[in-house]
Scaffold this motif. Structure first.
Motif, PDB file in Angstrom:
ATOM      1  N   GLU A 120       0.857  -1.185   0.000  1.00  0.00           N
ATOM      2  CA  GLU A 120       0.000   0.000   0.000  1.00  0.00           C
ATOM      3  C   GLU A 120       0.896   1.239   0.000  1.00  0.00           C
ATOM      4  O   GLU A 120       1.046   1.924   1.025  1.00  0.00           O
ATOM      5  N   PRO A 121       1.503   1.532  -1.149  1.00  0.00           N
ATOM      6  CA  PRO A 121       2.585   2.523  -1.224  1.00  0.00           C
ATOM      7  C   PRO A 121       2.202   3.931  -0.765  1.00  0.00           C
ATOM      8  O   PRO A 121       1.156   4.469  -1.137  1.00  0.00           O
ATOM      9  N   GLY A 122       3.097   4.493   0.027  1.00  0.00           N
ATOM     10  CA  GLY A 122       2.968   5.872   0.464  1.00  0.00           C
ATOM     11  C   GLY A 122       4.097   6.708  -0.098  1.00  0.00           C
ATOM     12  O   GLY A 122       5.241   6.246  -0.194  1.00  0.00           O
ATOM     13  N   VAL A 123       3.798   7.936  -0.483  1.00  0.00           N
ATOM     14  CA  VAL A 123       4.799   8.866  -0.998  1.00  0.00           C
ATOM     15  C   VAL A 123       5.610   9.399   0.188  1.00  0.00           C
ATOM     16  O   VAL A 123       5.060   9.696   1.250  1.00  0.00           O
ATOM     17  N   ILE A 124       6.919   9.526  -0.007  1.00  0.00           N
ATOM     18  CA  ILE A 124       7.824   9.954   1.054  1.00  0.00           C
ATOM     19  C   ILE A 124       8.426  11.311   0.707  1.00  0.00           C
ATOM     20  O   ILE A 124       8.921  11.511  -0.402  1.00  0.00           O
ATOM     21  N   LEU A 125       8.395  12.238   1.658  1.00  0.00           N
ATOM     22  CA  LEU A 125       9.093  13.511   1.534  1.00  0.00           C
ATOM     23  C   LEU A 125      10.091  13.619   2.690  1.00  0.00           C
ATOM     24  O   LEU A 125       9.848  13.092   3.782  1.00  0.00           O
ATOM     25  N   VAL A 126      11.205  14.296   2.431  1.00  0.00           N
ATOM     26  CA  VAL A 126      12.234  14.456   3.462  1.00  0.00           C
ATOM     27  C   VAL A 126      12.593  15.938   3.587  1.00  0.00           C
ATOM     28  O   VAL A 126      12.450  16.707   2.641  1.00  0.00           O
ATOM     29  N   ALA A 127      13.067  16.310   4.771  1.00  0.00           N
ATOM     30  CA  ALA A 127      13.435  17.707   5.015  1.00  0.00           C
ATOM     31  C   ALA A 127      14.699  17.782   5.852  1.00  0.00           C
ATOM     32  O   ALA A 127      14.842  17.065   6.848  1.00  0.00           O
ATOM     33  N   TYR A 128      15.601  18.660   5.434  1.00  0.00           N
ATOM     34  CA  TYR A 128      16.800  18.981   6.204  1.00  0.00           C
ATOM     35  C   TYR A 128      16.581  20.330   6.863  1.00  0.00           C
ATOM     36  O   TYR A 128      16.233  21.307   6.194  1.00  0.00           O
ATOM     37  N   ASP A 129      16.759  20.385   8.163  1.00  0.00           N
ATOM     38  CA  ASP A 129      16.496  21.615   8.931  1.00  0.00           C
ATOM     39  C   ASP A 129      17.658  22.597   8.742  1.00  0.00           C
ATOM     40  O   ASP A 129      18.459  22.819   9.638  1.00  0.00           O
ATOM     41  N   LYS A 130      17.700  23.240   7.573  1.00  0.00           N
ATOM     42  CA  LYS A 130      18.845  24.078   7.225  1.00  0.00           C
ATOM     43  C   LYS A 130      18.942  25.338   8.082  1.00  0.00           C
ATOM     44  O   LYS A 130      20.034  25.851   8.316  1.00  0.00           O
ATOM     45  N   ASN A 131      17.797  25.854   8.562  1.00  0.00           N
ATOM     46  CA  ASN A 131      17.859  27.059   9.397  1.00  0.00           C
ATOM     47  C   ASN A 131      17.871  26.730  10.894  1.00  0.00           C
ATOM     48  O   ASN A 131      17.863  27.632  11.730  1.00  0.00           O
ATOM     49  N   LYS A 132      17.880  25.431  11.214  1.00  0.00           N
ATOM     50  CA  LYS A 132      18.023  24.954  12.595  1.00  0.00           C
ATOM     51  C   LYS A 132      16.975  25.535  13.549  1.00  0.00           C
ATOM     52  O   LYS A 132      17.268  25.826  14.708  1.00  0.00           O
ATOM     53  N   ASN A 133      15.737  25.662  13.058  1.00  0.00           N
ATOM     54  CA  ASN A 133      14.677  26.166  13.931  1.00  0.00           C
ATOM     55  C   ASN A 133      13.850  25.041  14.550  1.00  0.00           C
ATOM     56  O   ASN A 133      12.854  25.288  15.232  1.00  0.00           O
ATOM     57  N   GLY A 134      14.255  23.809  14.284  1.00  0.00           N
ATOM     58  CA  GLY A 134      13.577  22.668  14.885  1.00  0.00           C
ATOM     59  C   GLY A 134      12.266  22.294  14.244  1.00  0.00           C
ATOM     60  O   GLY A 134      11.523  21.463  14.771  1.00  0.00           O
ATOM     61  N   MET A 135      11.982  22.886  13.057  1.00  0.00           N
ATOM     62  CA  MET A 135      10.729  22.613  12.358  1.00  0.00           C
ATOM     63  C   MET A 135      11.000  22.410  10.866  1.00  0.00           C
ATOM     64  O   MET A 135      11.927  23.012  10.317  1.00  0.00           O
ATOM     65  N   PRO A 136      10.199  21.593  10.189  1.00  0.00           N
ATOM     66  CA  PRO A 136      10.335  21.448   8.739  1.00  0.00           C
ATOM     67  C   PRO A 136       9.583  22.561   8.021  1.00  0.00           C
ATOM     68  O   PRO A 136       8.358  22.512   7.900  1.00  0.00           O
ATOM     69  N   ASP A 137      10.279  23.578   7.575  1.00  0.00           N
ATOM     70  CA  ASP A 137       9.621  24.679   6.867  1.00  0.00           C
ATOM     71  C   ASP A 137       9.229  24.227   5.461  1.00  0.00           C
ATOM     72  O   ASP A 137       9.789  23.285   4.902  1.00  0.00           O
ATOM     73  N   GLU A 138       8.269  24.931   4.872  1.00  0.00           N
ATOM     74  CA  GLU A 138       7.696  24.500   3.595  1.00  0.00           C
ATOM     75  C   GLU A 138       8.756  24.367   2.501  1.00  0.00           C
ATOM     76  O   GLU A 138       8.700  23.448   1.685  1.00  0.00           O
ATOM     77  N   ASP A 139       9.735  25.280   2.479  1.00  0.00           N
ATOM     78  CA  ASP A 139      10.744  25.227   1.421  1.00  0.00           C
ATOM     79  C   ASP A 139      11.829  24.183   1.691  1.00  0.00           C
ATOM     80  O   ASP A 139      12.767  24.036   0.909  1.00  0.00           O
ATOM     81  N   GLU A 140      11.703  23.442   2.790  1.00  0.00           N
ATOM     82  CA  GLU A 140      12.690  22.421   3.123  1.00  0.00           C
ATOM     83  C   GLU A 140      12.245  21.016   2.720  1.00  0.00           C
ATOM     84  O   GLU A 140      13.014  20.059   2.842  1.00  0.00           O
ATOM     85  N   TRP A 141      11.017  20.881   2.219  1.00  0.00           N
ATOM     86  CA  TRP A 141      10.513  19.552   1.855  1.00  0.00           C
ATOM     87  C   TRP A 141      10.903  19.171   0.429  1.00  0.00           C
ATOM     88  O   TRP A 141      10.792  19.978  -0.498  1.00  0.00           O
ATOM     89  N   PHE A 142      11.336  17.924   0.265  1.00  0.00           N
ATOM     90  CA  PHE A 142      11.671  17.395  -1.054  1.00  0.00           C
ATOM     91  C   PHE A 142      11.141  15.968  -1.155  1.00  0.00           C
ATOM     92  O   PHE A 142      11.257  15.179  -0.217  1.00  0.00           O
TER      93      PHE A 142
END
Length: 305
Positions: A120-142
């Motif tokens: 039951e395949p799920g799409v995967i997105l990953v995020a690197y916390d480049k600004n180190k704010n402890g949250m996945p910001d919208e422009d950090e998702w790939f």
């Protein structure tokens, strides 16, 4: 001589008791020992409709969006299964450290409950916390570009809306064919079925709104009916790059961070990742099996495994 050695050790301990005397190597070793290889937090939990919704994790009267997030977090921390429901239902989770992107190696194992002919395949997105704010910001998702990335049957920017079932539909026992109405941005609409095996509400009961919408990449249907009996449905696995697609012990359950692409489909290089988002990538029903719903049981940093 032994007494002299003890004295030198004592002097060294006193002189280097401050932070300035700590070596980088010692700090690195301490971080390695304390880092957990598995999920440590859930930031969001938003399942769509589904036959396991309100059961995995269990909804109880009075639960809110926040209390259900906590229940999902407790489950994933222990590698227990949660459901994402039908297309678009998602979970966002993170780790207590950055998972390194090691060249030419797969970096993360995504845990689900897939088995042979039941993917039951799920799409995967990953995020690197480049600004180190402890949250996945919208422009950090790939997005992880799996094996179907270039399949012409894939629909990008797919959007679907589910509508709360009527009280009559909820209270009707047994199978209900016209249980939950839905429509999408491709001109399609119809009904989701409530099967005889799960009689609780399939609509997230902590949601007050009468409709919920989800969007993302819609993958090609993978359900195949191989015979004429009601038990003849098979859910075929895609080659690679999706959650709940292969048994947890198989290489197909792992991903390489270097498979990440931006919104234009271009490859990106991330030094590592701090967060993962998974959502159900299919909008299909498979006979008695019901809707295809991605299930997640956590993730493992393969470099700490």
């Amino acid at each position: 001589m032994k007494r002299r050695v003890k004295l030198l050790v004592l002097v060294s301990t006193v002189l280097c008791s401050g932070i300035s005397c700590s070596s980088d190597r010692e700090s690195g070793e301490e971080e390695t020992k304390t880092a957990k290889k598995t999920v440590t937090k859930v930031l969001e939990y938003a399942p769509a409709f589904g036959q396991f919704v309100n059961e995995l994790p269990l909804y109880e009267a009075g639960d809110t969006q926040e209390s259900m997030r906590v229940k999902a977090e407790k489950a994933l921390v222990k590698n227990e299964v949660i459901t994402l429901g039908g297309f678009g239902g998602y979970v966002v989770f993170g780790f207590d450290h950055t998972i390194d992107n090691v060249p030419d190696k797969r970096d993360v194992r995504i845990l689900g409950n897939a088995f042979a002919n039941n993917a039951e395949p799920g799409v995967i997105l990953v995020a690197y916390d480049k600004n180190k704010n402890g949250m996945p910001d919208e422009d950090e998702w790939f997005e992880i570009a799996g094996s179907e990335h270039h399949n012409l049957a894939v629909i990008e920017n797919y959007r679907i809306v589910y509508y709360r079932p009527t009280k009559q539909a909820e209270e009707t026992p047994g199978e209900v064919k016209e249980y939950m109405r839905w429509k999408d941005n491709q001109g399609n609409e119809g009904w989701k079925t409530k099967n005889q095996f799960h009689q609780q509400s399939y609509y997230p009961q902590w949601i007050k709104a009468d409709s919920i919408a989800y969007s993302g990449t819609l993958l090609p249907n993978n359900a195949v009916e191989v015979g004429s009996s009601e038990n003849s449905w098979q859910l075929k696995a895609f080659a690679w790059g999706y959650a709940d697609n292969y048994p947890n012990t198989r290489e197909g359950a792992t991903i390489d961070i270097d498979w990440a692409v931006d919104k234009a489909g271009n490859k990106v290089h991330l030094p590592g990742i701090d967060f993962i988002k998974i959502y159900t990538g299919l909008n299909q029903e498979a006979g008695w099996l019901g809707e295809t719903s991605t299930e997640v049981a956590g993730a493992i940093d393969l470099h700490l495994e």
